[in-house]
Design an enzyme around this catalytic site. Structure first.
Site, short mmCIF file in Angstrom:
data_model
loop_
_atom_site.label_atom_id
_atom_site.label_comp_id
_atom_site.label_asym_id
_atom_site.label_seq_id
_atom_site.Cartn_x
_atom_site.Cartn_y
_atom_site.Cartn_z
CG HIS A 192 -1.81 1.14 1.37
ND1 HIS A 192 -3.13 1.09 1.00
CD2 HIS A 192 -1.62 2.41 1.83
CE1 HIS A 192 -3.69 2.27 1.22
NE2 HIS A 192 -2.80 3.09 1.73
CD GLU A 193 1.60 3.55 3.76
OE1 GLU A 193 1.79 4.64 3.20
OE2 GLU A 193 0.55 3.30 4.41
CG HIS A 228 0.28 6.20 -0.61
ND1 HIS A 228 -0.73 6.95 -1.14
CD2 HIS A 228 -0.30 5.51 0.42
CE1 HIS A 228 -1.86 6.74 -0.46
NE2 HIS A 228 -1.62 5.86 0.49
CD GLU A 281 -5.75 5.54 0.49
OE1 GLU A 281 -4.80 6.33 0.65
OE2 GLU A 281 -5.89 4.52 1.16
ZN ZN Z 1 -3.10 5.21 1.88
#
Ligand code: ZN
Length: 502
Positions: A265-266, A269, A295
């Protein structure tokens, strides 16, 4: 670039460098700083924030923006120069509208609210948090009125996180998503679990978890010459410049995959931040578009890629190698079903892909009424619990598992929550467009090869910086607006497939 824009960029670079420094100090505070360092660090951060704010709203910056506007008048709306001036104007006007007194009041109140919220949550006592929350709601209403909007008062707050998105548009999108999602959640919840998930919580060496996560990060082309991964209490990504992007994670021995999914997830980003336009470094355009688009990147990688069968076809054998026989009894089918098992729960951050957005609807509905003035703070717990019953069929046994669970309101961040769902909607639209353009992507994922996907994202999303709003970006890519359909179809297909196998 024209002379007036050059001048504006030079001034902007100075402000950007202060912001970069603030980000470095904040990252350090969350990762390595000893606890006693907090007081002087808070002073350092306050001083730099004050400096950055003063420079941004100075008459000098205002004049530079006016000159640049005069010079770009008549040029194409989406040209780099016109977009750059537009982004500068937006940031300047936003900050200029908020008097220093209000900004200080907000900072002081959120600083107090943070520790009050921590204690209230420990004691599961909403009344302990209510007075400071009422103050934060009052400040946010004032802020919304000062920022101004033509529609709902909440529009002005939404706009801080998702430029140009309106309450009416969120209501329309969420209404449509709700119509499809609530029956699907009910249907899936009524079925029996598609897999025995107990293997996920055996004891797994955290060093091996870390090694596996680093392997996946490398395959995703997270550039370790321009970024690093460290540990923190709550995983996050911060970017000083596209040349230096930091992600954090946390490991727990009795959870095989939470660190891995948070790493992916990170990294989603981080790849966005690393892909921002280097030729526009330190200008108003070298910024992500919005929280929703940010996101969309993390969700696309974590869920659409990282929870796909193709991904695990490639990585399950590698994961097994890392854990020396500990997972020998688990096959691909069971593994894939286990990482896609859905259960309604109380806690948003622990919820699965299917139920996640229901948590967001509830927060959006409450925030909108709070800011609009039709709901008082003391009514929050009962409305919260009623809506959990309606949407998820469960009622939190106390406020710690209910309306006290998120830090956002203690931070004074109203208008933030809807961007999570916007991100989910965008992730499905972008992935759909990516595989239409590059049909090899799903096959590549089965081989642990993400290059075509990353290149598509770089080309279509990252390199534009903040030249477009999220709606404009989606229009460029798909020809239409932000849509519910692709995300809803993605969820229905996936969960029907996973649950029909049980
Ligand atoms: Zn996030």
């Amino acid at each position: 670039m024209s002379p007036a824009i050059e001048k504006l960029n030079n001034a902007w670079a100075r402000i950007s460098r202060i912001e970069q420094t603030i980000a470095v100090l904040s990252w350090d505070m969350e990762t390595y700083m000893p606890v006693e360092g907090v007081k002087p660090r808070a002073e350092q951060l306050a001083l730099l924030s004050e400096l950055s704010h003063r420079w941004l709203i100075s008459d000098e910056t205002g004049r530079l923006i006016e000159d640049a506007e005069a010079e770009t008048r008549g040029s194409d709306y989406f040209s780099i120069e016109a977009s750059l001036v537009r982004a500068a104007r937006r940031a300047y006007d936003q900050k200029k509208k908020l008097p220093e007194e209000l900004v200080t009041r907000l900072a002081r109140t959120t600083a107090q609210a943070n520790s009050i919220w921590i204690r209230a949550r420990e004691e599961a006592s909403f009344p302990a948090f209510a007075p400071v929350l009422s103050e934060l709601v009052a400040i946010s209403r004032d802020m919304a009125d000062l920022l101004g909007s033509t529609g709902h008062r909440y529009d002005a707050l939404l706009d801080l996180y998702e430029p140009d998105l309106t309450t009416a548009e969120v209501e329309r999108l969420f209404g449509e998503l709700k119509t499809g999602l609530i029956p699907l959640v009910k249907e899936i919840t009524a079925r029996k679990s598609p897999a025995d998930t107990a293997f996920l919580t055996r004891t797994y060496d955290t060093g091996r978890q870390e090694a596996f996560g680093l392997r996946v990060l490398g395959d995703m082309k997270f550039d370790f010459n321009r970024g690093r991964q460290d540990r923190s209490a709550h995983p996050f990504t911060t970017s000083f410049t596209p040349y230096d992007v930091r992600i954090t994670t946390r490991y727990s021995e009795d959870d095989l995959l939470s660190a891995l999914f948070s790493t992916i997830h990170e990294a989603g980003h981080a790849l966005y931040d690393m892909g921002l336009p280097l030729d526009l470094l330190e200008t108003p355009l070298c910024q992500p578009i919005s929280l929703g688009v940010h996101e969309s990147q993390s969700r696309l990688w974590e869920n659409i890629v990282g929870r796909s069968r193709g991904f695990w076809k490639h990585y399950l054998p590698i994961l097994k190698e890392h854990f020396h026989g500990q997972l020998d009894d688990v096959g691909l089918q069971q593994f894939y079903a286990a990482v896609n098992t859905s259960r309604p729960g109380f806690i948003r951050v622990e919820s699965d892909e299917l139920t996640y957005n229901l948590h967001i609807f509830i927060r959006f509905e409450i925030e909108k009424e709070l800011i609009g003035g039709s709901l008082s703070v003391k009514q929050i717990p009962s409305l919260w619990n009623e809506t959990y019953q309606d949407y998820l069929g469960i009622v939190p046994p106390n406020d710690a598992l209910g309306c006290l669970q998120d830090i956002h309101w203690a931070h004074g961040s109203f208008g933030y929550f809807p961007t999570y769902t916007i991100g989910n909607l965008l992730s499905a639209q972008l992935y759909r467009a990516a595989i239409d353009a590059c049909p090899s992507i799903p096959g590549d994922i089965k081989k642990g090869n993400f290059i075509a996907l990353l290149e598509w994202l770089r080309e279509n999303v990252h390199r534009h910086g903040s030249r477009y709003t999220s709606a404009e970006l989606v229009k460029n890519i798909t020809g239409g607006g932000i849509q519910v359909g692709p995300f809803m179809r993605y969820l229905a297909d996936k969960f029907h497939e996973v649950y029909s196998l049980s």
